[in-house]
Design an enzyme around this catalytic site. Structure first.
Site, mmCIF file in Angstrom:
data_model
loop_
_atom_site.group_PDB
_atom_site.id
_atom_site.type_symbol
_atom_site.label_atom_id
_atom_site.label_comp_id
_atom_site.label_asym_id
_atom_site.label_seq_id
_atom_site.Cartn_x
_atom_site.Cartn_y
_atom_site.Cartn_z
ATOM 1 N N ARG A 1 -49.946 -28.499 -65.278
ATOM 2 C CA ARG A 1 -50.947 -28.420 -64.196
ATOM 3 C C ARG A 1 -51.845 -27.190 -64.362
ATOM 4 N NH1 ARG A 1 -52.353 -31.378 -59.979
ATOM 5 N NH2 ARG A 1 -50.837 -32.869 -60.753
ATOM 6 N N HIS B 1 -54.250 -28.263 -66.933
ATOM 7 C CA HIS B 1 -55.162 -29.212 -66.283
ATOM 8 C C HIS B 1 -56.249 -28.470 -65.493
ATOM 9 C CE1 HIS B 1 -56.101 -31.738 -62.629
ATOM 10 N NE2 HIS B 1 -56.449 -32.559 -63.587
#
Lengths: 214, 214
Positions: B36, B39
């Site tokens: 994440r 990301h």
């Protein structure tokens, strides 16, 4: 507003960037903007592999609009979080982020779009003559580009530095080919809300430097 | 809350990261957190040169505390901007950021410190048992480490991922040597508020996944 301690850390950081950057292709108004992005990311790729691209009128148009109290329309709350709040307070700029509004959520679901995408078309009155700053969502940037191409809106400046894997690089390439509106964007996947805020903070610094010179 | 379109973009992005990452040293709870961060930054250095370091109890301690409604104390508003707000709403977590308070500004000036540094000691009651998330200011992280060493506070988890040139890497190295409190940090200068938010968002995802398995 910053304390003396905070300012001294910032000054020393900027000096380290100057010491490490070597030669770069930016002029005297562009470099403080790029330097502030590097300052907020510790990532020198923004001067190289993911370098920042300026439309020739971008900085002047952005300075004029912000100085005259234009609206600042952002895609995500993270861009607001990174802004130096004293600037919009002093220059009377309204900051708009509609991504969390229930109406936007409803509309996005209905139209099969992202919330940030829908939030752009909903902010059309503020985008006209305003500064659009996209730090997260390529879909939002593509929507603004589309609105410009449709001839329904003309912002003073589009700051398009979304981050990501799906369409981020492509949306920024599309922005860099836009002729109708001044833009600041960059190459590749990297970017983000901190970078978008950094651009706005840096333009306000240029405005204040101009004021001091007058 | 995300639209179907937003979720499909996120899923495709995560798949691209999986396809490109190759082998990595993270276990099944750590990897969703690192993924994440990648990301939110499009920067694979967070799995390599600037890799994330987990204290062995970090994820479990963070999950337990967040699930039980602990406070989340952050150094800058940018960390709040990047949070998925549905999580603290559902789990009853109070989010605290005192950097903009006039009293903090006053105190910081008086003591010759940064605002974020002073804001940590002012939040001592919430930090006890809470999650501290530092995305910007090494001075704030060093202050929390100092408070832990003084034995006056014990957070459930310190997420220390400040970005910058002055003391950022050093403050994270100090955190990685802390034994008294679980931490998540990384190596080097890179980091930022988006990365700090990403860690919190990812831990909430792990909590929700656990709930679905029960």
């Amino acid at each position: 507003m910053q304390t003396r301690k905070g300012q001294s850390i910032e000054d020393a950081s900027m000096q380290m960037i100057e010491d490490e950057i070597g030669s770069h292709p930016y002029n005297e108004k562009e470099w403080p903007i790029v330097r502030r992005i590097i300052h907020s990311t510790a990532d020198f790729d923004f001067a190289d592999k993911n370098r920042i691209i300026f439309h020739k009128d971008a900085i002047q148009s952005g300075m004029n609009a912000l100085r005259n109290g234009c609206s600042i329309i952002v895609d995500v709350n993270g861009v607001i979080g990174g802004l130096n709040k004293q600037n919009p307070k002093d220059f009377g700029n309204k900051i708009i982020c509609n991504i969390s509004s229930p109406e936007i959520m409803e509309l996005a679901k209905k139209e099969g779009k992202t919330r940030s995408q829908v939030s752009m078309r909903a902010a059309i009155a503020d985008i006209e003559g305003g500064i659009v700053a996209i730090g997260n969502a390529p879909t939002a940037l593509l929507e603004v580009i589309q609105m410009v191409r449709e001839g329904i809106v003309k912002p003073a400046l589009i700051i398009g530095i979304p981050v990501g894997f799906i369409c981020a690089a492509e949306s920024k390439e599309a922005l860099s080919n836009l002729e109708e509106v001044p833009f600041i964007t960059n190459i590749g996947r990297k970017g983000g809300s901190s970078s978008a805020s950094a651009v706005i903070n840096a333009i306000f610094k240029l405005i204040r430097a101009d004021h001091r010179l007058e």
